[in-house]
Design a protein around this motif. Structure first.
Motif, PDB file in Angstrom:
ATOM      1  N   GLU A 106      21.056  59.477 -36.922  1.00 36.82           N
ATOM      2  CA  GLU A 106      20.209  60.487 -37.536  1.00 36.82           C
ATOM      3  C   GLU A 106      18.984  60.734 -36.669  1.00 36.82           C
ATOM      4  OE1 GLU A 106      17.642  58.785 -41.032  1.00 36.82           O
ATOM      5  OE2 GLU A 106      19.686  58.006 -41.230  1.00 36.82           O
ATOM      6  N   GLY A 107      18.469  61.939 -36.789  1.00 38.15           N
ATOM      7  CA  GLY A 107      17.312  62.323 -36.008  1.00 38.15           C
ATOM      8  C   GLY A 107      16.971  63.778 -36.219  1.00 38.15           C
ATOM      9  N   VAL A 108      16.368  64.373 -35.197  1.00 37.68           N
ATOM     10  CA  VAL A 108      15.883  65.742 -35.267  1.00 37.68           C
ATOM     11  C   VAL A 108      16.317  66.476 -33.999  1.00 37.68           C
ATOM     12  CG1 VAL A 108      13.802  67.191 -35.296  1.00 37.68           C
ATOM     13  CG2 VAL A 108      13.880  65.104 -36.653  1.00 37.68           C
ATOM     14  N   THR A 109      16.734  67.720 -34.161  1.00 35.93           N
ATOM     15  CA  THR A 109      16.954  68.612 -33.020  1.00 35.93           C
ATOM     16  C   THR A 109      15.825  69.627 -33.038  1.00 35.93           C
ATOM     17  OG1 THR A 109      19.360  68.350 -33.126  1.00 35.93           O
ATOM     18  CG2 THR A 109      18.541  70.267 -31.950  1.00 35.93           C
ATOM     19  N   GLY A 110      15.097  69.702 -31.917  1.00 36.09           N
ATOM     20  CA  GLY A 110      13.928  70.572 -31.910  1.00 36.09           C
ATOM     21  C   GLY A 110      13.590  71.067 -30.519  1.00 36.09           C
ATOM     22  N   PRO A 111      12.348  71.521 -30.348  1.00 34.52           N
ATOM     23  CA  PRO A 111      11.930  72.059 -29.064  1.00 34.52           C
ATOM     24  C   PRO A 111      12.255  71.115 -27.916  1.00 34.52           C
ATOM     25  CG  PRO A 111      10.223  72.399 -30.697  1.00 34.52           C
ATOM     26  CD  PRO A 111      11.267  71.520 -31.332  1.00 34.52           C
ATOM     27  N   ALA A 112      12.631  71.686 -26.802  1.00 35.28           N
ATOM     28  CA  ALA A 112      13.055  70.896 -25.648  1.00 35.28           C
ATOM     29  C   ALA A 112      11.941  70.040 -25.085  1.00 35.28           C
ATOM     30  CB  ALA A 112      13.587  71.816 -24.569  1.00 35.28           C
TER      31      ALA A 112
ATOM     32  N   ARG B 254       7.253  61.374 -30.303  1.00 35.59           N
ATOM     33  CA  ARG B 254       7.221  61.697 -31.736  1.00 35.59           C
ATOM     34  C   ARG B 254       8.110  62.911 -31.967  1.00 35.59           C
ATOM     35  NH1 ARG B 254       4.325  60.129 -35.808  1.00 35.59           N
ATOM     36  NH2 ARG B 254       2.819  59.013 -34.552  1.00 35.59           N
ATOM     37  N   PRO B 255       9.038  62.826 -32.939  1.00 35.56           N
ATOM     38  CA  PRO B 255       9.922  63.972 -33.189  1.00 35.56           C
ATOM     39  C   PRO B 255       9.130  65.192 -33.664  1.00 35.56           C
ATOM     40  CG  PRO B 255      10.438  62.146 -34.680  1.00 35.56           C
ATOM     41  CD  PRO B 255       9.303  61.710 -33.813  1.00 35.56           C
ATOM     42  N   PRO B 256       9.536  66.377 -33.239  1.00 33.11           N
ATOM     43  CA  PRO B 256       8.802  67.591 -33.624  1.00 33.11           C
ATOM     44  C   PRO B 256       8.918  67.875 -35.124  1.00 33.11           C
ATOM     45  CG  PRO B 256      10.821  68.161 -32.474  1.00 33.11           C
ATOM     46  CD  PRO B 256      10.693  66.672 -32.401  1.00 33.11           C
ATOM     47  N   ALA B 257       7.811  68.300 -35.709  1.00 34.40           N
ATOM     48  CA  ALA B 257       7.797  68.613 -37.142  1.00 34.40           C
ATOM     49  C   ALA B 257       8.599  69.877 -37.444  1.00 34.40           C
ATOM     50  CB  ALA B 257       6.357  68.778 -37.624  1.00 34.40           C
TER      51      ALA B 257
END
Length: 125
Positions: A117-123, A10-13
């Motif tokens: 498209e997507g999310v860049t977040g915590p590793a 799940r992508p990070p909020a």
């Protein structure tokens, strides 16, 4: 048949949304779609590939000597007439990896358009 190992999460909020629009007449030899971010991971939620050449196209993480370091999607075959590939993940996203670029590679020269498209977040991990 190629077997590709992928990790879905799940992508990070608390991440930052990314949108990439990319076109090229030759992605063979590997091209970077989205640069690596130190200490972060890219979470791919949707990708559209349009190609008008009889080549195969692959999506992966990182580049090593002109090839994908890890292949996640592909090789996806296209015909000489325009073809489309759409992959949309619903609740989860494909994890590209910690501090790894989102890349594309092809079996030869050809007109290729990509929307990602997507999310860049915590590793992760």
């Amino acid at each position: 048949m190629a077997a590709n190992t992928i990790v879905m999460k799940r992508p990070p909020a608390d991440g930052s949304k990314f949108f990439v629009s990319y076109s090229s007449t030759d992605v063979s030899g590997c091209e970077e779609l989205l640069a690596a971010v130190t200490g972060k991971s890219h979470y791919l939620q949707k990708i559209i590939i349009q190609c008008a050449s009889a080549i195969t196209v692959s999506i992966g993480g990182g580049e090593t000597t002109g090839a994908l370091t890890s292949t996640f999607l592909g090789p996806i075959p296209f015909a000489a007439t325009t073809g489309n590939y759409v992959q949309e993940f619903s609740d989860e996203a494909l994890v590209i990896g910690k501090a790894v670029a989102l890349c594309i590679d092809a079996s030869g020269a050809g007109n290729v358009f990509v929307w990602a498209e997507g999310v860049t977040g915590p590793a992760f991990p």
